[in-house]
Design an enzyme around this catalytic site. Sequence first.
Site, short mmCIF file in Angstrom:
data_model
loop_
_atom_site.label_atom_id
_atom_site.label_comp_id
_atom_site.label_asym_id
_atom_site.label_seq_id
_atom_site.Cartn_x
_atom_site.Cartn_y
_atom_site.Cartn_z
N HIS A 1 42.71 75.76 -45.26
CA HIS A 1 42.44 76.19 -45.43
C HIS A 1 40.55 76.47 -45.20
CE1 HIS A 1 41.37 71.30 -45.36
NE2 HIS A 1 39.93 71.82 -46.18
N ASP B 1 48.27 73.01 -42.34
CA ASP B 1 46.94 73.14 -42.69
C ASP B 1 46.58 73.14 -41.39
OD1 ASP B 1 44.82 73.93 -44.12
OD2 ASP B 1 44.52 71.77 -45.07
N SER C 1 37.77 68.46 -42.37
CA SER C 1 38.87 68.98 -42.26
C SER C 1 38.11 69.78 -40.64
CB SER C 1 38.59 70.32 -43.57
OG SER C 1 38.70 69.25 -44.84
#
Length: 718
Positions: A83, A219, A645
């Site tokens: 992402h 991810d 992230s």
Amino acid sequence: MKFLRLLILLLFVQAQAQQGGMWIPSLLKGMNETEMKNLGMKISAEDIYSVNKSSLKDAVPHFDGGCTAEMISNKGLLLTNHHCGYDNIQSHSTVEHDYLTNGFWAYSMAEELPNKDLYVTFVIRIEDVTIKVLEGVASLSNESDRQRKIQENISVLNKSLPKEATQENSIRTFYDGNQYILFVTETYRDVRLVGAPPSSIGKFGSDTDNWVWPRHTGDFSLFRIYADKNNKPAAYSKDNVPYVPKHFFPISLESLKENDFTMVMGYPGRTQEYLPSFAVEQIVNTLNPAKIEVREAALKVQDGFMRKDKAIKIQYASKYAGVANYWKKWIGETKGLQKSNAVGVKQKFEKEFAEKVIKAGKQEEYGNILSEFEKNYTELNDYALARDLFSEVALRNIELLSVGFKMYQLEQILNTKGEQSFNDRRNNLVDGLGDFYKDFNATVDEKVFEQVMTVYSKRYPAQFLPVAFKNVDAEKLSKEVYSTSKLVSYDKIKELLAGDSKTVIANFNNDSGFQVIKAIADSFYKNAAFKYDEINLKNMALQRTYMKAILELSPKSDRIFPDANSTLRVTYGIVKGYKPNDAVYYEPFTTLDGVMEKYIPGDYEFDVPQKLITLYNNKDYGPYAVNGKIPVNFIATNHTTGGNSGSPALDKNGNLIGLNFDRVWEGTMSDIYYSPDICRNIMVDVRYILFIIDKYAGAQNIINELSIKYPKSKKIKK
């Protein structure tokens, strides 16, 4: 008896380590290092941060200003979240070459794809400069003057403090303005896409599973940094060579167990751990519900179109994910704050704080802080609501209005800075809006406008709402705007921007779309913005004093870490399951079995690629399985937030074991109040990442580049 005392000590240390904290890596020696070693860490604070030798911090760059990444080879190979790389993957995607759907793998460096404006930044060194920043500030009583002097000092220091030609100085505030720290950084701007799994792996579960556990998402994405022949930053060039990092992470395939030590390094964006109870109550009861309602309206429309049209799905994939991310986060945050009684906990802390003030004889200095907070936040309520709704409606969710706001700003520039500044900004807009309109769909945005404007007219404080939008017929208004406004296409907006300033401004004010954004913006800036800023400035000064008092009156054993501010931090904890609700317990690990259990053929959130199904059915797992299963995700007690992230998850020896990408839904409140009972970060197990690269993608060139530490029973030749 001795064993019992030892057990109690270990349990105490473990409980302390679960209390959260985002620590500055240059300041780990002492309590933090001791605690980390008691949990099982085998390396030292010097191994994590050093200016005299390579250390872990040299392998953790800030990725594109909003995420974290880690170096995993001596040839500039970089790992981050899918992402985080999503926009760049999307920018290379077309209907014919849909890398979002099908994935992308470069089987040689020649196949790697350059990315416009993508950059990564490394921290070179960290230094406390509080005394220099606050020079000449103590004598100033006016808060605006104080802030102005601080910014002047920072500006001078950023220019004058030593650094190399390719480096930058950046001074950031900590503890609400009670400490200032210099970060010397170096930024690389030639960053190329190396690999990304299909979205059915990299975004498996998509918005349904976002912020929740159990999770089964791969991810991750891979990029490579390129540098000039001297290993220094350089603009993209075919002559550039792979960057050689000062440190990169070896990858460990050792089995993980519950209670194993974990450490996460990265760039957490923003937390507000020391807000008073009055602010938290306002967030829970006023601000979050309004923002949630706006985004829910926008998402429902976009989702309907995306499910019916593949081209729209590609156009809106990244935008939808961005809107949905914090929509769901705010829902979980509100739920967690209510469930944990965060307001009550803070009220208890405030009662104890008031008692400490009296005991220390500091009533004159700190005695009125809490009553002033209560007064300010009560007065702030409607202004804060107006500000948040203006941002959600005008800047974030209705794209036509977000473009219109750029035109609004252009008009303000002409009024305040004159013709030359107007022309410069106008030219930049004409050049820059082409990329925006590539992914703009007027049909979709018209329906978003209709739904969001309905919420705006209902939720916006009545005393500030423009007369034109009281009892508005949003359906009628949207049809009128999108059938007549020139803001709906790039060609038409270039017509609006053509001519001298007088002509352009006249064109703006005759445009139906611009008229809407001007009414909304004028109302906000004339009625709410100034008062919001005025009260907020008071709260900033009060928060600084409150933080100073907390630091001064708390015992040294208290864990008072600075709020996140997008600077490099270390957080540590243990692999641990949790109990979100009565009679429910979540284990800390998931496997590929869970992916297949969630599999829904053809569903855009839960579809599974046929090759992955085949690998699963054949149990073709290579050396990456544990007890016949492929690990996918795991959770731990590390205190993370947005910006973490892509952060590396490290074991006791500083080896890479996973990739941070999310938090559990019930624990998203950790930005405001961290509870060790339910706050967990979610990570991709590195064994799943390698399994996808190796067995799914067949990218042996990437596997061969890595330093992989295999368990003795699984050691294989590369």
